[in-house]
Design an enzyme around this catalytic site. Structure first.
Site, PDB file in Angstrom:
ATOM      1  N   LEU A 103       0.865  -1.246  -0.099  1.00  0.00           N
ATOM      2  CA  LEU A 103      -0.029   0.050  -0.151  1.00  0.00           C
ATOM      3  C   LEU A 103       0.815   1.345  -0.107  1.00  0.00           C
ATOM      4  O   LEU A 103       1.557   1.432   0.723  1.00  0.00           O
ATOM      5  CB  LEU A 103      -0.638  -0.038   1.222  1.00  0.00           C
ATOM      6  N   HIS A 104       0.639   2.057  -0.778  1.00  0.00           N
ATOM      7  CA  HIS A 104       1.270   3.573  -1.129  1.00  0.00           C
ATOM      8  C   HIS A 104       0.353   4.449  -1.363  1.00  0.00           C
ATOM      9  O   HIS A 104      -0.208   4.376  -2.567  1.00  0.00           O
ATOM     10  CB  HIS A 104       2.700   3.491  -1.851  1.00  0.00           C
ATOM     11  N   ILE A 105       0.371   5.497  -0.813  1.00  0.00           N
ATOM     12  CA  ILE A 105      -0.511   6.829  -1.286  1.00  0.00           C
ATOM     13  C   ILE A 105       0.375   7.897  -1.898  1.00  0.00           C
ATOM     14  O   ILE A 105       1.231   8.363  -1.065  1.00  0.00           O
ATOM     15  CB  ILE A 105      -1.247   7.177  -0.073  1.00  0.00           C
TER      16      ILE A 105
END
Ligand SMILES: [Zn+2]
Length: 157
Positions: A103-105
């Protein structure tokens, strides 16, 4: 594939690798300068623990990440004169166009002079270009050093 093999291919689980990109961190979250910045200041918020979906975060980790976003983004925008505008982008799931499962924003500071003003969709295309846009570490290190000063960053790791 064994879990150990999988983690080797995941750059966000390789702490040694991402260490040089980190300019802020909290208990559960790293903030990295993107190796493929579409504009100056393009950063990534990633959980320290390997998860692939927002719903896989424990509530405590999710709150920690939102707190990090709320703390870092206004300062990042101020530093890059982004005038209160930014894109928050996460690609989640195999058909989302994601480049990494971890997960990476993305946080992309925006302003009225940036290259995407007349073609906003191009931002999303460029976010996918990834390897092609990759800069050498020496090209982004000066930005990381500036941001470490802004955030008075002391590595926890
Ligand atoms: Zn990972």
């Amino acid at each position: 594939m064994k879990p150990s093999d999988k983690s080797k291919k995941d750059p966000f689980c390789e702490k040694e690798n991402i260490r040089k990109q980190v300019y802020y961190e909290t208990k559960y979250t790293y903030v990295l300068y993107n190796l493929y910045p579409v504009v100056k200041g393009h950063s990534l918020f990633i959980p320290k623990r390997h998860v692939t979906n927002i719903n896989d975060l424990k509530l405590e980790e999710a709150v920690d990440m939102i707190k990090a976003i709320r703390y870092v983004v206004p300062r990042l925008l101020k530093f890059y004169h982004a005038d209160g505008s930014y894109n928050l982008v996460a690609q989640i799931g195999p058909y989302s166009g994601r480049s990494q499962e971890h997960l990476h924003i993305h946080v992309v500071p925006r302003n009225k002079f940036d290259i995407y003003q007349d073609y906003n969709d191009k931002l999303y295309i460029d976010l996918r270009k990834f390897e092609l846009n990759r800069l050498a570490m020496h090209e982004i290190s000066p930005e990381i050093e500036k941001l470490r000063k802004v955030f008075k960053y002391k590595p926890h790791m």
